[in-house]
Scaffold this active site. Structure first.
Site, PDB file in Angstrom:
ATOM      1  N   ILE A  55       0.589  -1.210  -0.078  1.00 42.78           N
ATOM      2  CA  ILE A  55       0.029  -0.034  -0.284  1.00 42.78           C
ATOM      3  C   ILE A  55       0.501   1.580   0.117  1.00 42.78           C
ATOM      4  O   ILE A  55       1.751   1.135   0.920  1.00 42.78           O
ATOM      5  CB  ILE A  55      -1.172  -0.303   1.077  1.00 42.78           C
ATOM      6  CG1 ILE A  55      -2.058   0.890   1.100  1.00 42.78           C
ATOM      7  CG2 ILE A  55      -0.246  -0.589   2.639  1.00 42.78           C
ATOM      8  CD1 ILE A  55      -2.950   1.155   2.689  1.00 42.78           C
ATOM      9  N   SER A  56       0.721   2.065  -0.969  1.00 42.54           N
ATOM     10  CA  SER A  56       2.155   3.246  -1.300  1.00 42.54           C
ATOM     11  C   SER A  56       1.618   3.854  -0.002  1.00 42.54           C
ATOM     12  O   SER A  56       1.202   4.559   0.714  1.00 42.54           O
ATOM     13  CB  SER A  56       0.734   3.818  -2.200  1.00 42.54           C
ATOM     14  OG  SER A  56       1.742   3.248  -3.056  1.00 42.54           O
TER      15      SER A  56
END
Length: 205
Positions: A55-56
């Protein structure tokens, strides 16, 4: 915790618009991370998911959302769904008025993201598809904006062709020994390409 993170991003100049700021505050990031990382949900860092995905980091989600210049009524394509967090932020940035189509090549991630988004009430605004994102999603093209959340070897022509005239694509591209985030604007049959910053993303599969 979310407010402190957003305040920090605003102070650092990453967050520029009230629209994206409100979007980040509206989406509970802890609902999109793996259970063992919930306590780290509001740290400004990427977090592992599964199937070699992440997840960025919130600053990157904010930056990419700012670059597409979100507004109500937009049609957005996201390539690389991950856990669904970025798609949810995009949905909030267009005030849930418009559509976010998101494509994930890993079936397990597509299912996981769809479950997260449905549980949090995004069904109908965000649609998740299991397919090869490099080919885009021709069925709903053209798009006002395309966000690619994995690094491509080059800018895929299939994605450029699915942008509206004046549409914006934000994409990390492998260059030399690193990656560069580009903002690409379609102008008729041509594109304008602007380098934004150096980045580090998982490869586009």
């Amino acid at each position: 915790m979310a407010k402190k993170l957003v305040d920090d991003l605003e102070r650092e100049g990453v967050l520029k618009s009230e629209r994206v700021k409100k979007a980040l505050l509206s989406v509970p990031r802890e609902e999109f991370v793996m259970p063992e990382y919930r306590m780290m949900a509001y740290e400004d860092r990427p977090l592992p998911l599964f199937a070699d995905a992440t997840i960025s980091a919130p600053h990157m989600v904010a930056m990419m959302c700012e670059l597409i210049e979100p507004r109500p009524g937009m049609s957005i394509l996201e390539v690389g769904t991950g856990s669904g967090y970025h798609a949810a932020v995009c949905a909030e940035a267009i005030e849930r008025r418009g559509k976010v189509y998101t494509v994930e090549i890993v079936k397990g991630l597509a299912i996981y993201a769809a479950q997260n988004l449905e549980r949090l009430g995004y069904w109908g605004v965000v649609e998740v598809f299991h397919s090869d994102g490099k080919r885009g999603l021709e069925k709903f093209a053209p798009y006002d904006a395309i966000i690619v959340t994995a690094a491509a070897a080059s800018i895929p022509s299939a994605l450029v062709n699915q942008l509206k005239d004046g549409g914006i694509m934000v994409i990390p591209v492998e260059e030399g020994f690193g990656q560069v985030l580009y903002k690409v604007v379609r102008r008729g049959e041509k594109t304008e390409k602007k380098a934004v910053t150096y980045v580090l993303f998982v490869p586009l599969r």
